[in-house]
Each structure stands twice: as C-alpha cells, then as structure tokens.
Design a protein around this motif. Structure first.
Motif, PDB file in Angstrom:
ATOM      1  N   ASP A 111      28.809  44.546  30.927  1.00 42.44           N
ATOM      2  CA  ASP A 111      28.681  46.005  30.983  1.00 42.44           C
ATOM      3  C   ASP A 111      29.839  46.627  31.751  1.00 42.44           C
ATOM      4  N   ARG A 112      30.285  45.903  32.793  1.00 45.85           N
ATOM      5  CA  ARG A 112      31.410  46.466  33.568  1.00 45.85           C
ATOM      6  C   ARG A 112      32.666  46.550  32.721  1.00 45.85           C
ATOM      7  N   VAL A 113      32.909  45.508  31.901  1.00 43.04           N
ATOM      8  CA  VAL A 113      34.080  45.550  31.022  1.00 43.04           C
ATOM      9  C   VAL A 113      33.955  46.683  30.016  1.00 43.04           C
ATOM     10  N   VAL A 114      32.724  46.836  29.426  1.00 44.70           N
ATOM     11  CA  VAL A 114      32.506  47.920  28.450  1.00 44.70           C
ATOM     12  C   VAL A 114      32.654  49.275  29.125  1.00 44.70           C
ATOM     13  N   GLU A 115      32.110  49.368  30.356  1.00 44.07           N
ATOM     14  CA  GLU A 115      32.204  50.645  31.080  1.00 44.07           C
ATOM     15  C   GLU A 115      33.660  51.021  31.342  1.00 44.07           C
ATOM     16  N   GLU A 153      53.612  54.516  30.341  1.00 42.97           N
ATOM     17  CA  GLU A 153      54.086  53.876  29.120  1.00 42.97           C
ATOM     18  C   GLU A 153      53.378  52.544  28.877  1.00 42.97           C
ATOM     19  N   ARG A 154      52.946  51.862  29.954  1.00 40.95           N
ATOM     20  CA  ARG A 154      52.298  50.550  29.802  1.00 40.95           C
ATOM     21  C   ARG A 154      50.796  50.659  29.558  1.00 40.95           C
ATOM     22  N   LEU A 155      50.205  51.873  29.695  1.00 39.07           N
ATOM     23  CA  LEU A 155      48.755  52.018  29.581  1.00 39.07           C
ATOM     24  C   LEU A 155      48.212  51.652  28.196  1.00 39.07           C
ATOM     25  N   PRO A 156      48.885  51.997  27.062  1.00 38.79           N
ATOM     26  CA  PRO A 156      48.302  51.640  25.749  1.00 38.79           C
ATOM     27  C   PRO A 156      48.078  50.134  25.601  1.00 38.79           C
ATOM     28  N   THR A 157      49.037  49.324  26.066  1.00 43.60           N
ATOM     29  CA  THR A 157      48.876  47.856  25.957  1.00 43.60           C
ATOM     30  C   THR A 157      47.685  47.381  26.770  1.00 43.60           C
ATOM     31  N   ARG A 173      43.956  45.643  25.308  1.00 45.47           N
ATOM     32  CA  ARG A 173      43.393  44.346  25.718  1.00 45.47           C
ATOM     33  C   ARG A 173      41.967  44.519  26.240  1.00 45.47           C
ATOM     34  N   ILE A 174      41.729  45.562  27.031  1.00 46.77           N
ATOM     35  CA  ILE A 174      40.386  45.789  27.568  1.00 46.77           C
ATOM     36  C   ILE A 174      39.419  46.148  26.439  1.00 46.77           C
ATOM     37  N   HIS A 175      39.884  46.952  25.481  1.00 47.81           N
ATOM     38  CA  HIS A 175      39.014  47.363  24.370  1.00 47.81           C
ATOM     39  C   HIS A 175      38.625  46.159  23.519  1.00 47.81           C
ATOM     40  N   ALA A 230      38.304  43.041  24.511  1.00 42.04           N
ATOM     41  CA  ALA A 230      37.276  42.285  25.236  1.00 42.04           C
ATOM     42  C   ALA A 230      35.932  43.006  25.195  1.00 42.04           C
ATOM     43  N   ALA A 231      35.924  44.326  25.374  1.00 44.15           N
ATOM     44  CA  ALA A 231      34.675  45.093  25.390  1.00 44.15           C
ATOM     45  C   ALA A 231      33.998  45.049  24.021  1.00 44.15           C
ATOM     46  N   THR A 232      34.775  45.109  22.940  1.00 43.59           N
ATOM     47  CA  THR A 232      34.194  45.068  21.592  1.00 43.59           C
ATOM     48  C   THR A 232      33.500  43.736  21.343  1.00 43.59           C
ATOM     49  N   THR A 233      34.162  42.659  21.751  1.00 44.26           N
ATOM     50  CA  THR A 233      33.571  41.316  21.581  1.00 44.26           C
ATOM     51  C   THR A 233      32.257  41.217  22.343  1.00 44.26           C
ATOM     52  N   ILE A 234      32.251  41.681  23.573  1.00 46.09           N
ATOM     53  CA  ILE A 234      31.039  41.608  24.408  1.00 46.09           C
ATOM     54  C   ILE A 234      29.914  42.445  23.805  1.00 46.09           C
TER      55      ILE A 234
END
Length: 896
Positions: free
Chosen positions: A284-288, A544-548, A552-554, A556-560
């Motif tokens: 949930d923390r990753v999804v949050e 500039e680095r935020l999209p990358t 990656r976080i998205h 992981a969150a989708t898989t979870i």
C-alpha cells in the motif's frame, strides 16, 4: 727508547720543513679513504633500482574454455599475468612482440625475455582431464651483459611462475571447497530424511517379533488350506475387485506418508497469513507513493517556482539599486530614497535565509552523490565504463557549481556577520569555506579518476577511498550545519539583516554612513541572486529526472495492485483449509491407512485363496502358500539378521561419528580455506642484527681493504731506512722509530676513513666509537705487517704485501660467504688478517657479540706480535742480503 723517539721526532721535523713532503703525507692520509668511500657509495643499495633492468614480455596466449560437467568458463591466464606485471615495479617489464624480444635480448637491449605460449591457458585447463599437461613459460637470458643481472631476472621469472601457480592453486582449492560446501549444505537438507531412514530401520528392528508372528500365521494358513477350499465360492465376485482395492490402499498409504510434509507446508501458510498485514502495508505504501507522486512533482514545481519568484524579487531590488545610488549623490534626498527602497524590497531580504538553506541542502546532496559513486566505481568494467565517464563528467560540473555556490554563500554570510555584533556566523562561515575547499579537492579527484577511465585504466582503491573520505566529511559538515540552521543560524542571519536595514534607515542622522552601507546591501542582494540561480539549476536538474523515477514506482505499484488480492485470497483459503479441514482429513487418512496396513492384507489373502480355489486355482494358491511358508522358515531368519545388523551398524556409526559434525566440517568458509591451502606456511622473519642497506653492510670490507691499500701506498712512497742516524743506533731502533712514523699516518688514515663513513656517507654503524677505535687498531696491525715485510725483505717484501692483499680479497669472505669459495680459499681463510679485521668491523657495524669481538681482537694482536717477532728474528740476519738485492735492483735504472 731514546734512539727510537729521536728517529720519530726527526721524521716529523723533516716533513714539516718541506711543504711538498707535508702535502704528500696529508694526501697519503686522505687518499685511501677515497678508495673506500667511492666503492661503498657505488654499492649503496643496488637491489632497490632493479626497476630499470628491462625484461621483454611476450603474451601469445589465446585463452581457452573449460567445459567439464556444470563448469563452462573462459580463462585467459596470459592476460592475467600481463595485467599483474604491469602493476609490478620490481623490474622493468616491457611488453613487445616475439620478434622484438628475440632481437632485443640478443643485442643487449633487454637482459632477458619471457614468452607465454599460445596454448598456456589450454594446458592449464587440462587439470580436469585424465592426462593433465603442465604449461610452460619460455625464459631467455643474455648472460654476457652483466654477471649479476641474470640472477635478478631469473628471480623475476621464478616469481611470475610462482604467481601463476599460486593463483591456480587458490582457484582450484576454492572450487574444491565450494563443492564440499555444497555437499555439506545438501547433506544438511537431507538430514531429516537420513534420520527418518534410521528411525525406520530401528522401528523395523522393534517390529521383528511381530513379523515373526506374522510368519507363524502364514504357517498356520498353510495348515488351514483344506478349510479355505470349502468357503472359496463365496468370494469369487469379491476377488474381481481386489486390484482396485489394492490400488486404493496403496494410494492411501502414499498419502499418509506425505502427511508430515503437507502439515509442514500448512504451518508455513499459516505463518505467511500472519504476515499478510505487513506485506499489504508495504504494498500500500508503494501504491500510495505512486498515487501521490503528483504531489512530489507539485512540491518540486512549487519549490522551483518559489525560487524563480524569490529571484525576481531580488532582481527587482537589484534593478532599483542604480536609482538609489544616484539619490545617494544628492545628499539629503538619499535618506528618504533609501527608506523607500528598503520598505519596497523588504521581501527580497526575507528570502536571504531560505536561499542560504536551499544552497546548503543542494551542496549536501552533491556530497552524498559523490560518496555513492565511489562505491559504484569499484565495479567498473569495459561494458559500463562509458556510463561512469558520463556520470563523473556530470559530477565535475556539479562540483564546479557547488564551489561557486559555497563561495557566494560564505561571502554573503561574511557580510551579514559584520552586523550581528557578536560574530555569531563565524563558525558556519568557516565550515562553508571548508566545504568549498573539500569540493575543490573532490573535483580534482573526480577529474583524475575520469581521465584514468578514459585511458582504459582501473581507478586505484587509494583514489576512491580519498574521494569517499572527502565527500563523507563534507556531507557530515553540511548535515551538522543544517541540523542547527533554523535554531541558531537563521536568527543570526535575520539579526544581521535587521541591523543592516536599521543602519540604512537611520540615514537621516548619518547620510554618509548610509552611503557606506549601500555596497553591503548591494553585495547581499548579489550573493542572494547567485544562490537562487544555483538552486534553480539543481532543482531543474531534479525535475528532469522525475519522469524516470515516477515510471519505475508506477510499474512496481501496478504489479502490487494487480496481484495483491489474488495472493491474499490464496493464502487465506490455504490457511482456512489447514486450520479447519486438515485435522479431519488427517484422521480419516490415518484410519484408512490402518485398515490398509492391518486388515486389508489378511482379507486379500483370504479372498484370493478362496477365489483361486473356486476357480480351480487352488493348486497354485497352495503352491504360493507353501512358498510363503518356506520363505518364513528359510529366509525370515536371514532377514531378521540383516535388519539387526543394519541397526547395529547405524548405532556403531553414530557412536563413533556425529553426522552433524561431518556436515559442519564440509560446510566451511571457502575463501579462508582456499587462502590457507594457497599459502599454508608463513615465514616469520627475525633479523638478529639488521643493517638497512647493502652499502652499510659492505662498509667493513671496503674500510679494511682501504687500510691495507693505505699501507701499500705508504711503503711505496716512504722509505723504511733512515739516513744520518746517531752513533749507537741499531737496526731495531731504526725499525721501531720509522714504524712509529708509519703508524702515526696510519692512525689518521683510519680516523679519516671511519669518520667519512659515518658523517659523509651516512653508513649505518651500531657502535660508532668502537668502529673508529677498531679501525685504528686494524690500521696498526696492517701497517706493522706491511712495514715489517719491506723492512726485513726490501722490495721483495712489497711483493709479499701485494700477494697477501690479493689472497685476502678472495679468501677473507668479505664479499661472498667463504663457504661459496673454492677449497683453497676456505683453507687459508683462518690464517689471513683480513678475516679477523672484517669480522671485528662487522661486529661494531651490526651489533657487538662480546666473545666474537674478543676472538677477532686476539687474533689480530697475534698477527701484530708475529710481525714484530719476525722483525726481531730476521731484521739483522737479512739486512745485508736486503741491501744487496736493493742495490742490484737499482742497477736496472728502473727500480728504486
């Protein structure tokens, strides 16, 4: 005695009366020392300069693949040897072609050559084959160039082969112990099965009486066969179903056997169910984070927007400064203009403290990034080299910007510190300056490492450790400053700004003072503007680095999100079955298994017997029963003996060995065991009398040699006879009188050479005073011997002295151990003055062993006594003969 001292006194009066004679005598005192000094200095430390002895290295090794079982590995030992030699500075390793190596060795350009053949790795790989082949390294040496160089190059070649052998042993033993470790782990995994087998054997042993009873029952059945015939017709139909019943019974037994594993798996599912909240919470923390990532973007955008607005405020304040400066020139109008300026641009000054903190935070992040890169750089290879070069280039740019930002921040704080009144910002100014210096050093280190990577080199561990230390210290300093920033630094900054604006607003009473403060205001605004620009650059880079990062976080969150519910339901279902249904299922399985084990065999036997009888197969049944009965009667005893023997063997093994200990023995630290077998014995050296260099070790030999040479020079240039002697002067008076003159010069020869050894060359001597006194004593002995030869035998005595010199150089053990010389020199060694003179000087140089020193002194004294006795015994009898020989020699007009 009077005649002796008269001769001695007259000799020195004559020497001092004739300047040229005095000059020659002084020269004779100094000249032998030069012989010793030049030789000692030339051999001072020859083995520390072997790096210029060039050895050609040729690598023709093509490498190979080792394929054996699960092993499939490429090796290139030649490449590894070349890599290690490039790091070895002991000799001048030069990497050339085979043709150049042959030519260079033959013509003397290289002292030797090493050729690694193309099948070197291939032959090493044959160690896993039935007939392994030893690889060879071809060594060629030109021995006519120098006598010692071949020994040095041979040692270098030996070191190369030892290095390859050591690495091979280390790799082989490491693989062997890894296999042992794997076997130990596998054995440990199978330990429950082994224990279960042991228990089954012991259980079978305990059940032997029951088996025996069952055998007896088989015998009883054999006896009941006639009764079974009568009841056979009733079970014909049932007999047809026996295969299905047997199969079902075996299935039940298999299920019962696997029940412990099923139960163990069920317990693990229950434990996993207990941890579901933790797993779900982490997911949930990753999804949050993924769902609220826009807030991070918004926060970063707001920070960037705030920085831009703050910059606009400061720039606006800067744009009004020229107007304020013009007003300053108009005197009284300046005061009101300054007040208006400060009121309109109060917001610019409010941004100063946040700007400073923002800069410190960005500097701290730069230091952390540098420290992180140093750990990654330890894993550089050809595949990621370009990536790390690009990363280092970016760090260099960030460090340069950081240096400018730190400089501006320190300048801004310095200006504000003048207005705090209590020097409150001095500490943080010092820390910011330290960070600036650290960033300068870090940038230099980064550039050096980047250049090394561009050259294809591996960055040294020393350079990486130094860069890591600098970055870590800078990070620690900035973290300390930021921890106290709001509580101690912000009040001091605001206090300085308040004091600055207060002084400026009091311009009605001190217009001139206000004019003087105007540059400070301008400087503060300029530094704040520069700091805001640095912050904008760093925040823009992060944006500039935020999209990358978000992608990656998205992911992981989708898989979870997609898998969590299925996973949770599966675990809950499994746990519910284990807790609610499994006990009942177990009971039913055990009950069915008991039936299969206890009742079904007997029922089957009865049914089969009866059915076979009914179907006219009774003879076969009877035959089978008879066989079973025979098995019980004949084979059952052997079976019982085998089971008991197996149980006894297991008990005996467990009594003598602990399987757990065997497993622990097989499980080992692979690296430590491999290192031990690579080098099982270490040499612990104990230097009894350490001498730091070769020149100091050769000082005793060359000092003794120069004293003998000094004696030869004296008898070559000075006369041993005396003219114009007083009446009553005898031959022995002349002998001792002129001997005193020789010994006086010899005293100064010994004094000059020993003091020169100590203070001009800096030779190591453990006992300096004893060294000087020993040399003087040796000079007395040597001069007495040489002088006696010439005094008694004339010019022939000079030849004796020279012959004795030649014999002593080779036979005294001054350079090489006497045991390495031919038998003749070993035989004459105890009878040579040099043997004891060099030994005495070595005692004073390395460290005195009293009995050895006394032994050498006594033998030198013995030589001195023999020389004087020789003079007493032969001086007078041979005096006439010596005069005639000298006279005849002079007649040659060439010998004096």
């Amino acid at each position: 005695m009077k005649h002796i001292f008269q001769i001695y006194r007259n000799d020195w009066i004559r020497i001092f009366k004739v300047p040229m004679a005095l000059f020659l005598v002084v020269g004779l005192m100094i000249l032998p020392s030069l012989y010793a000094w030049f030789n000692i200095k030339a051999s001072w430390d020859p083995y520390s300069n072997t790096k210029d002895i060039e050895i050609a290295v040729v690598n023709k090794d093509e490498g190979t693949f080792i394929q054996k079982g699960k092993i499939n590995k490429k090796i290139d030992v030649g490449k590894e040897v070349v890599k290690s030699l490039k790091e070895n500075k002991d000799l001048g390793w030069t990497f050339v072609s085979e043709k150049e190596a042959k030519r260079g060795v033959r013509h003397g350009d290289y002292y030797a050559s090493l050729v690694i053949p193309k099948d070197f790795s291939k032959k090493i790989g044959t160690v896993l084959e039935e007939n392994p082949q030893k690889p060879q390294i071809y060594y060629s040496v030109n021995e006519k160039i120098n006598a010692v160089a071949p020994k040095i190059t041979s040692k270098g070649a030996s070191n190369v082969t030892e290095q390859v052998s050591e690495k091979f042993v280390k790799t082989a033993t490491k693989s062997m112990f890894e296999e042992f470790n794997r076997i130990g782990i596998e054995l440990e995994k199978e330990l429950p099965t082994i224990r279960n087998f042991e228990n089954r054997v012991f259980t079978l042993e305990e059940k032997l009486p029951e088996i025996e009873d069952m055998g007896n029952k088989a015998l009883e059945i054999e006896q009941k066969l006639p009764e079974i015939r009568e009841q056979g017709q009733k079970v014909v139909e049932l007999e047809e179903k026996l295969p299905e019943i047997q199969a079902a019974g075996q299935s039940v037994l298999k299920i019962e056997k696997e029940l412990p594993k099923v139960k163990e798996a069920g317990n693990e599912i229950i434990e996993l169910q207990k941890k579901l909240p933790e797993i779900k919470s982490a997911g949930d923390r990753v999804v949050e984070i993924d769902q609220n990532f826009y807030k991070i973007e918004e926060g970063l955008n707001k920070a960037l927007e705030d920085a831009k607005k703050a910059n606009e405020i400061v720039m606006k304040a800067q744009s009004t400064l020229p107007t304020l400066e013009n007003i300053a020139n108009k005197g009284s109008e300046f005061s009101q203009g300054l007040n208006d300026f400060l009121e309109k641009n109060e917001g610019a000054f409010n941004e100063v403290a946040p700007v400073i903190k923002q800069n410190l935070v960005l500097l701290n992040q730069t230091a952390k990034d540098v420290a992180g890169v140093t750990e990654e750089l330890k894993n550089v290879n050809d595949e990621n080299r370009a990536t790390y070069i690009e990363t280092l280039s970016a760090l260099e740019t960030r460090l340069s910007s950081g240096i400018d930002a730190a400089d501006r921040t320190a300048d801004l704080l310095t200006k504000l510190n003048e207005y705090t009144g209590n020097n409150a910002l001095a500490g943080v100014i010092n820390k910011v300056n330290n960070v600036k210096d650290s960033f300068t050093n870090q940038r230099e280190a980064v550039v050096n490492i980047e250049n090394a990577l561009k050259r294809g080199e591996q960055p040294s561990s020393e350079a990486l450790d130094r860069l890591n230390t600098l970055a870590t210290e800078a990070n620690s300093t900035l973290s300390n400053v930021l921890a106290n920033y709001d509580s101690s630094i912000v009040p001091a900054v605001n206090s300085g700004l308040d004091k600055l604006t207060e002084n400026a607003k009091n311009a009605n009473n001190a217009v001139q003072t206000a004019k003087e403060k105007l540059p400070d205001i301008k400087g503060v605004l300029n530094d704040a503007s520069s700091g805001l620009q640095y912050g904008q650059q760093e925040l823009t880079s992060l944006q500039e680095r935020l999209p990358t990062i978000r992608a990656r976080i998205h992911e992981a969150a989708t898989t979870i999100s997609s898998k969590m519910n299925d996973f949770t339901n599966a675990v809950n279902s499994g746990a519910a079955f284990v807790q609610n249904d499994l006990p009942a299922v177990e009971a039913q399985i055990h009950k069915a298994a008991d039936f299969v084990n206890n009742d079904l065999p007997q029922a089957e036997k009865e049914i089969q017997k009866a059915a076979d009888l009914v179907q006219t197969k009774l003879p076969e049944v009877e035959e089978t029963v008879h066989k079973i009965a025979n098995l019980v009667r004949e084979d059952l005893p052997d079976l019982e003996d085998s089971v008991k023997n197996a149980a006894d063997k297991i008990r005996e093994f467990e009594g003598e060995n602990d399987l757990g200990d065997i497993i622990e023995l097989l499980k080992n630290d692979v690296q430590k065991e491999s290192d031990f077998f690579t080098s099982p014995v270490q040499l612990k050296e104990d230097k009894q009398f350490p001498i730091p260099n070769y020149g100091s070790a050769m000082t005793p030999f060359y000092t003794a040699l120069c004293l003998w040479v000094g004696g030869l020079l004296l008898i070559s240039l000075l006369r041993v006879d005396v003219e114009d002697v007083q009446e009553g002067t005898k031959g022995m008076h002349i002998y001792f009188g002129r001997l005193l003159t020789f010994l006086t010069i010899g005293f100064f020869q010994a004094l000059i050479v020993t003091l020169g050894d100590l203070f001009i060359l800096g030779s190591y001597v453990a006992e300096p005073t004893a060294f000087v006194l020993s040399a003087i004593f040796i000079s007395i002995v040597f001069l007495t011997i040489i002088y006696t030869f010439v005094s008694v035998f004339g010019n022939i005595g000079k030849a004796f002295a020279i012959i004795l010199l030649v014999l002593q150089i080779s036979g005294s053990g001054g350079t090489f151990p006497i045991q390495t010389t031919p038998p003749f020199f070993q035989a004459i060694n105890p009878f040579l003055p040099f043997t004891y003179a060099i030994g005495l000087l070595r005692e004073t140089t390395g460290g005195i062993v009293r009995d050895i020193m006394i032994h050498d002194i006594l033998f030198l004294a013995l030589f001195l006594l023999i020389a004087i006795l020789l003079a007493f015994l032969l001086k007078k009898p041979l005096s006439g003969w010596a005069v005639n020989v000298a006279k005849k020699a002079k007649e040659s007009k060439i010998i004096h």
